[in-house]
Design a protein around this motif. Structure first.
Motif, PDB file in Angstrom:
ATOM      1  N   HIS A  64     -18.869  24.287  17.745  1.00  0.00           N
ATOM      2  CA  HIS A  64     -19.953  25.296  17.123  1.00  0.00           C
ATOM      3  C   HIS A  64     -21.102  25.265  18.061  1.00  0.00           C
ATOM      4  CE1 HIS A  64     -22.233  27.326  13.894  1.00  0.00           C
ATOM      5  NE2 HIS A  64     -23.116  26.367  14.117  1.00  0.00           N
ATOM      6  N   SER A  65     -21.549  24.106  18.374  1.00  0.00           N
ATOM      7  CA  SER A  65     -22.897  24.348  19.291  1.00  0.00           C
ATOM      8  C   SER A  65     -22.994  23.456  20.287  1.00  0.00           C
ATOM      9  CB  SER A  65     -23.937  23.577  18.311  1.00  0.00           C
ATOM     10  OG  SER A  65     -23.953  22.443  18.064  1.00  0.00           O
ATOM     11  N   GLY A  66     -21.749  22.744  20.826  1.00  0.00           N
ATOM     12  CA  GLY A  66     -21.710  21.953  22.111  1.00  0.00           C
ATOM     13  C   GLY A  66     -21.607  20.553  21.936  1.00  0.00           C
ATOM     14  N   GLY A  67     -21.981  19.857  20.844  1.00  0.00           N
ATOM     15  CA  GLY A  67     -22.187  18.670  20.731  1.00  0.00           C
ATOM     16  C   GLY A  67     -20.825  17.800  20.603  1.00  0.00           C
ATOM     17  N   ARG A  68     -19.905  18.368  19.444  1.00  0.00           N
ATOM     18  CA  ARG A  68     -18.804  17.614  19.227  1.00  0.00           C
ATOM     19  C   ARG A  68     -17.817  17.991  20.621  1.00  0.00           C
ATOM     20  NH1 ARG A  68     -17.057  20.316  13.701  1.00  0.00           N
ATOM     21  NH2 ARG A  68     -18.746  21.896  14.360  1.00  0.00           N
ATOM     22  N   SER A  69     -17.952  19.281  21.138  1.00  0.00           N
ATOM     23  CA  SER A  69     -17.011  19.397  22.429  1.00  0.00           C
ATOM     24  C   SER A  69     -17.318  18.644  23.575  1.00  0.00           C
ATOM     25  CB  SER A  69     -17.395  20.882  22.907  1.00  0.00           C
ATOM     26  OG  SER A  69     -18.513  21.404  23.100  1.00  0.00           O
ATOM     27  N   PHE A  70     -18.718  18.147  23.564  1.00  0.00           N
ATOM     28  CA  PHE A  70     -19.233  17.275  24.581  1.00  0.00           C
ATOM     29  C   PHE A  70     -18.476  15.737  24.563  1.00  0.00           C
ATOM     30  CE2 PHE A  70     -22.156  14.292  26.332  1.00  0.00           C
ATOM     31  CZ  PHE A  70     -22.238  14.682  27.719  1.00  0.00           C
ATOM     32  N   ARG A  71     -18.606  15.476  23.154  1.00  0.00           N
ATOM     33  CA  ARG A  71     -17.912  14.160  22.937  1.00  0.00           C
ATOM     34  C   ARG A  71     -16.396  14.312  23.230  1.00  0.00           C
ATOM     35  NH1 ARG A  71     -21.005  14.621  18.345  1.00  0.00           N
ATOM     36  NH2 ARG A  71     -19.162  14.528  17.130  1.00  0.00           N
ATOM     37  N   ALA A  72     -15.768  15.418  22.841  1.00  0.00           N
ATOM     38  CA  ALA A  72     -14.354  15.631  22.937  1.00  0.00           C
ATOM     39  C   ALA A  72     -14.236  15.462  24.568  1.00  0.00           C
ATOM     40  CB  ALA A  72     -13.699  16.973  22.231  1.00  0.00           C
ATOM     41  N   ALA A  73     -14.759  16.241  25.082  1.00  0.00           N
ATOM     42  CA  ALA A  73     -14.586  16.196  26.703  1.00  0.00           C
ATOM     43  C   ALA A  73     -14.700  14.842  27.211  1.00  0.00           C
ATOM     44  CB  ALA A  73     -15.326  17.241  27.383  1.00  0.00           C
ATOM     45  N   GLN A  74     -15.651  14.208  27.080  1.00  0.00           N
ATOM     46  CA  GLN A  74     -15.807  12.647  27.362  1.00  0.00           C
ATOM     47  C   GLN A  74     -14.542  12.037  27.056  1.00  0.00           C
ATOM     48  OE1 GLN A  74     -19.420  11.514  25.319  1.00  0.00           O
ATOM     49  NE2 GLN A  74     -20.641  11.004  27.413  1.00  0.00           N
ATOM     50  N   PHE A  75     -14.376  12.076  25.652  1.00  0.00           N
ATOM     51  CA  PHE A  75     -13.283  11.275  25.329  1.00  0.00           C
ATOM     52  C   PHE A  75     -11.936  11.469  26.211  1.00  0.00           C
ATOM     53  CE2 PHE A  75      -9.235  11.015  22.497  1.00  0.00           C
ATOM     54  CZ  PHE A  75      -9.422   9.702  22.350  1.00  0.00           C
ATOM     55  N   LEU A  76     -11.455  12.851  26.253  1.00  0.00           N
ATOM     56  CA  LEU A  76     -10.309  13.279  27.178  1.00  0.00           C
ATOM     57  C   LEU A  76     -10.556  13.194  28.765  1.00  0.00           C
ATOM     58  CD1 LEU A  76      -9.619  16.838  25.285  1.00  0.00           C
ATOM     59  CD2 LEU A  76      -8.214  14.713  25.119  1.00  0.00           C
ATOM     60  N   GLU A  77     -11.578  13.072  29.029  1.00  0.00           N
ATOM     61  CA  GLU A  77     -11.932  12.819  30.561  1.00  0.00           C
ATOM     62  C   GLU A  77     -11.653  11.233  30.890  1.00  0.00           C
ATOM     63  OE1 GLU A  77     -15.031  14.885  33.278  1.00  0.00           O
ATOM     64  OE2 GLU A  77     -15.926  13.342  32.331  1.00  0.00           O
ATOM     65  N   SER A  78     -12.052  10.435  29.833  1.00  0.00           N
ATOM     66  CA  SER A  78     -11.738   8.971  29.981  1.00  0.00           C
ATOM     67  C   SER A  78     -10.191   8.818  29.934  1.00  0.00           C
ATOM     68  CB  SER A  78     -12.441   7.978  28.702  1.00  0.00           C
ATOM     69  OG  SER A  78     -11.789   8.441  27.486  1.00  0.00           O
ATOM     70  N   TYR A  79      -9.404   9.640  29.419  1.00  0.00           N
ATOM     71  CA  TYR A  79      -7.960   9.402  29.579  1.00  0.00           C
ATOM     72  C   TYR A  79      -7.214  10.292  30.610  1.00  0.00           C
ATOM     73  CZ  TYR A  79      -7.957   6.710  25.273  1.00  0.00           C
ATOM     74  OH  TYR A  79      -7.879   5.593  24.299  1.00  0.00           O
ATOM     75  N   GLY A  80      -8.019  10.731  31.682  1.00  0.00           N
ATOM     76  CA  GLY A  80      -7.666  11.427  32.818  1.00  0.00           C
ATOM     77  C   GLY A  80      -7.513  12.807  32.825  1.00  0.00           C
ATOM     78  N   TYR A  81      -7.702  13.526  31.615  1.00  0.00           N
ATOM     79  CA  TYR A  81      -7.600  14.991  31.360  1.00  0.00           C
ATOM     80  C   TYR A  81      -8.575  15.825  32.208  1.00  0.00           C
ATOM     81  CZ  TYR A  81      -4.269  13.916  27.599  1.00  0.00           C
ATOM     82  OH  TYR A  81      -3.222  13.346  27.180  1.00  0.00           O
ATOM     83  N   ASN A  82      -8.323  16.875  32.747  1.00  0.00           N
ATOM     84  CA  ASN A  82      -9.237  17.766  33.517  1.00  0.00           C
ATOM     85  C   ASN A  82      -9.796  18.801  32.280  1.00  0.00           C
ATOM     86  OD1 ASN A  82     -10.544  19.226  35.203  1.00  0.00           O
ATOM     87  ND2 ASN A  82      -8.565  20.290  36.091  1.00  0.00           N
ATOM     88  N   VAL A  83     -11.125  18.463  32.164  1.00  0.00           N
ATOM     89  CA  VAL A  83     -11.747  19.191  30.894  1.00  0.00           C
ATOM     90  C   VAL A  83     -13.011  19.690  31.294  1.00  0.00           C
ATOM     91  CG1 VAL A  83     -10.573  17.910  29.161  1.00  0.00           C
ATOM     92  CG2 VAL A  83     -12.549  17.096  30.100  1.00  0.00           C
ATOM     93  N   THR A  84     -13.695  20.570  30.748  1.00  0.00           N
ATOM     94  CA  THR A  84     -14.843  21.278  30.975  1.00  0.00           C
ATOM     95  C   THR A  84     -15.488  21.722  29.598  1.00  0.00           C
ATOM     96  OG1 THR A  84     -14.220  22.336  33.016  1.00  0.00           O
ATOM     97  CG2 THR A  84     -16.151  23.404  32.048  1.00  0.00           C
ATOM     98  N   ASN A  85     -16.826  21.409  29.455  1.00  0.00           N
ATOM     99  CA  ASN A  85     -17.408  21.421  28.241  1.00  0.00           C
ATOM    100  C   ASN A  85     -18.086  22.962  28.069  1.00  0.00           C
ATOM    101  OD1 ASN A  85     -18.570  20.837  25.478  1.00  0.00           O
ATOM    102  ND2 ASN A  85     -20.431  20.696  26.525  1.00  0.00           N
ATOM    103  N   MET A  86     -17.933  23.783  26.974  1.00  0.00           N
ATOM    104  CA  MET A  86     -18.305  24.980  26.926  1.00  0.00           C
ATOM    105  C   MET A  86     -19.902  24.777  26.297  1.00  0.00           C
ATOM    106  SD  MET A  86     -17.415  28.684  25.398  1.00  0.00           S
ATOM    107  CE  MET A  86     -18.194  28.760  24.014  1.00  0.00           C
TER     108      MET A  86
END
Length: 98
Positions: A64-86
């Motif tokens: 919605h505003s970037g907070g949850r996606s930031f946390r999701a991106a951090q989580f996925l990145e810690s497992y080796g996923y290639n992610v970018t937060n909008m």
């Protein structure tokens, strides 16, 4: 963590770029409209559904505003996923929705 603006995502879509967008909002929020082609995986289910994602692909994470996606991106990145937060989430999105 990599960041991208809503305008940059919209420009890429307008260039017909193939993007992998994960919307981590709740189902009820996504029902009001999502970026065309985005896949909804609510943040609370991400840990259980991340095996559906391909580590060889790049994903743009949206909420919605970037907070949850930031946390999701951090989580996925810690497992080796290639992610970018909008940044700014759907509040910043002015493009087409489905």
């Amino acid at each position: 963590m990599k960041q991208i603006t809503a305008k940059e995502v919209e420009a890429l879509l307008n260039q017909n770029k193939q993007l992998n967008i994960i919307d981590v909002r709740e189902v009820s929020e996504v029902a009001t409209g999502k970026i065309p082609g985005a896949v909804n995986i609510p943040l609370g289910l991400l840990e259980f559904r991340m095996q559906e994602l391909d580590k060889s692909k790049e994903y743009i994470i949206v909420c919605h505003s970037g907070g949850r996606s930031f946390r999701a991106a951090q989580f996925l990145e810690s497992y080796g996923y290639n992610v970018t937060n909008m940044n700014g989430g759907m509040l910043a999105w002015t493009g087409r929705v489905e």
